[in-house]
Design a protein around this motif. Structure first.
Motif, PDB file in Angstrom:
ATOM      1  N   ALA A   1     -11.229   6.511   6.349  1.00 47.11           N
ATOM      2  CA  ALA A   1     -10.491   5.499   5.578  1.00 47.11           C
ATOM      3  C   ALA A   1     -10.129   5.984   4.178  1.00 47.11           C
ATOM      4  O   ALA A   1      -9.583   5.224   3.388  1.00 47.11           O
ATOM      5  N   PHE A   2     -10.439   7.252   3.880  1.00 45.29           N
ATOM      6  CA  PHE A   2     -10.167   7.726   2.517  1.00 45.29           C
ATOM      7  C   PHE A   2      -8.665   7.729   2.212  1.00 45.29           C
ATOM      8  O   PHE A   2      -7.843   8.035   3.061  1.00 45.29           O
ATOM      9  N   THR A   3      -8.343   7.351   0.988  1.00 43.86           N
ATOM     10  CA  THR A   3      -6.984   7.438   0.470  1.00 43.86           C
ATOM     11  C   THR A   3      -7.095   7.427  -1.048  1.00 43.86           C
ATOM     12  O   THR A   3      -8.014   6.812  -1.600  1.00 43.86           O
ATOM     13  N   ARG A   4      -6.158   8.060  -1.712  1.00 45.17           N
ATOM     14  CA  ARG A   4      -6.198   8.079  -3.187  1.00 45.17           C
ATOM     15  C   ARG A   4      -5.951   6.681  -3.760  1.00 45.17           C
ATOM     16  O   ARG A   4      -6.103   6.460  -4.946  1.00 45.17           O
ATOM     17  N   ASP A   5      -5.514   5.740  -2.898  1.00 40.90           N
ATOM     18  CA  ASP A   5      -5.280   4.364  -3.358  1.00 40.90           C
ATOM     19  C   ASP A   5      -6.476   3.448  -3.096  1.00 40.90           C
ATOM     20  O   ASP A   5      -6.377   2.231  -3.292  1.00 40.90           O
ATOM     21  N   TYR A   6      -7.585   4.013  -2.646  1.00 48.64           N
ATOM     22  CA  TYR A   6      -8.723   3.174  -2.229  1.00 48.64           C
ATOM     23  C   TYR A   6      -9.180   2.238  -3.346  1.00 48.64           C
ATOM     24  O   TYR A   6      -9.435   1.070  -3.132  1.00 48.64           O
ATOM     25  N   PHE A   7      -9.252   2.768  -4.574  1.00 45.40           N
ATOM     26  CA  PHE A   7      -9.754   1.919  -5.684  1.00 45.40           C
ATOM     27  C   PHE A   7      -8.834   0.735  -5.944  1.00 45.40           C
ATOM     28  O   PHE A   7      -9.282  -0.340  -6.347  1.00 45.40           O
ATOM     29  N   ARG A   8      -7.526   0.918  -5.668  1.00 44.48           N
ATOM     30  CA  ARG A   8      -6.583  -0.195  -5.861  1.00 44.48           C
ATOM     31  C   ARG A   8      -6.816  -1.275  -4.811  1.00 44.48           C
ATOM     32  O   ARG A   8      -6.832  -2.469  -5.117  1.00 44.48           O
ATOM     33  N   ASP A   9      -6.999  -0.854  -3.554  1.00 44.83           N
ATOM     34  CA  ASP A   9      -7.216  -1.810  -2.461  1.00 44.83           C
ATOM     35  C   ASP A   9      -8.491  -2.624  -2.712  1.00 44.83           C
ATOM     36  O   ASP A   9      -8.518  -3.835  -2.506  1.00 44.83           O
ATOM     37  N   VAL A  10      -9.550  -1.935  -3.170  1.00 51.06           N
ATOM     38  CA  VAL A  10     -10.805  -2.633  -3.482  1.00 51.06           C
ATOM     39  C   VAL A  10     -10.608  -3.540  -4.700  1.00 51.06           C
ATOM     40  O   VAL A  10     -11.045  -4.691  -4.714  1.00 51.06           O
TER      41      VAL A  10
END
Ligand code: NAD
Length: 307
Positions: free
Chosen positions: A276-285
């Motif tokens: 599930a890694f993506t550089r946008d992960y922190f935005r989704d969380v």
């Protein structure tokens, strides 16, 4: 619940730099700062990857993962701590990772990468490579992950069969089976893909009987949780040729122990729990946290509440 201080626990560093989330949430009407175990005790809420006993002093814990099997539900309930999770954000990431596994197997990409490492120019046998349209994927679990996988592999022409508690239809799946008919569901599949959460019900759900029922040319994929699968039975099935291969992102023990035979198998792809890694992960969380802060202000029920 009065929300003055939100801690971003340092363990989110397993997935993204805590400072990214801290600055993404800087507009919230609360202080947001990165904390260690001790610092978490002074927070009203904590956003975290790991579980720590210190979090029992908070009012609200947000898990940056969808899976919450590591949290002690009884303790949280006893201490009146709310737990929310990050279900709903991993459809595309995990869907694309699983499509990548399927394409690697069908187009033999994993074998080419392995050969390249050895400096070998080695063509596959004439009958090794195949294409995906018309192949069938049996997807265990039809939630966020299952639907995301069905969407992406479906767009590659793969027929999608979902397995859920009831046999009621789910949009995006060509066919649905109830969990009671699991063996029937996996029998004809070219790919069997686990996207379930780990619960008492799903623990070791995929056992030797499932592998014996699968086609000998079928591939097994697990992006749910390791203990949903009897890993010894999986290794036996791979060694005996009961199934063709596997792509595994999650394991009974993580990191996968050095001595595991899975590391060395040609038709096994091992990825380190990063589907599930993506550089946008922190935005989704961050969007999930923001949504719940808003709901708290409006005195509405938490979104994605687990406990
Ligand atoms: P979700 O809640 O959206 O979907 C889970 C689905 O499983 C639900 O539809 C639920 O009804 C179904 N289910 C539960 N028990 C079942 C059973 N016994 N039989 C049939 N269906 C059952 O959650 P999600 O976001 O899709 O995540 C699912 C799990 O995947 C998480 O709990 C987590 O463990 C795992 N996960 C792994 C990664 C990774 O990086 N590999 C990333 C995200 C999630």
């Amino acid at each position: 619940l009065d929300l003055e201080r939100i801690g971003v626990h340092e363990s989110v560093g397993n997935v993204f730099p805590p400072a990214e989330l801290e600055s993404y949430l800087s507009d919230l009407p609360a202080t947001v700062e990165t904390v260690d175990d001790d610092g978490a005790r002074d927070c009203d809420a904590v956003v975290t990857f790991a579980y720590r006993e210190a979090f029992l002093d908070c009012d609200w814990i947000h898990s940056i993962q969808a899976g919450v099997d590591r949290f002690p539900f009884d303790d949280l309930e006893a201490e009146d701590v709310v737990l929310t999770n990050s279900t709903g954000i991993h459809d595309r990431t995990v869907g694309e990772t699983v499509a990548g596994y399927l394409l690697a197997f069908s187009r033999r990409l994993h074998a080419h990468v392995a050969a390249q490492k050895e400096g070998e120019w080695e063509k596959p046998a004439w009958d090794e490579a195949f294409t995906l349209p018309g192949k069938t994927a049996c997807i265990l679990g039809t939630g966020t992950l299952g639907s995301g996988v069905a969407d992406v592999v479906g767009s590659l022409g793969v027929r999608t069969v979902g397995v859920r508690r009831s046999a009621d239809p789910v949009p995006g799946f060509d066919e649905i089976y109830a969990t009671d008919d699991l063996l029937e569901a996996v029998a004809d599949a070219d790919f069997v893909i686990v996207t379930l959460p780990l619960t008492d019900e799903t623990h070791q759900l995929v056992d030797s009987e499932v592998f014996e029922t699968m086609r000998e040319d079928a591939y097994f994929v697990n992006v749910g949780r390791g203990p949903i699968v009897d890993e010894h039975a999986l290794i036996d099935a791979l060694e005996s040729g009961a199934i063709e291969g596997a792509a595994l992102d999650v394991f009974e023990e993580e990191p996968l122990p050095e001595e595991s035979p899975l590391w060395e198998m040609d038709e096994v792809i091992v990825t380190p729990h990063c589907a599930a890694f993506t550089r946008d992960y922190f935005r989704d969380v961050g969007d999930l946290v923001e949504e719940n802060v808003g709901r708290l202000e409006d005195e509405e029920e938490f979104y994605n509440r687990v406990v």
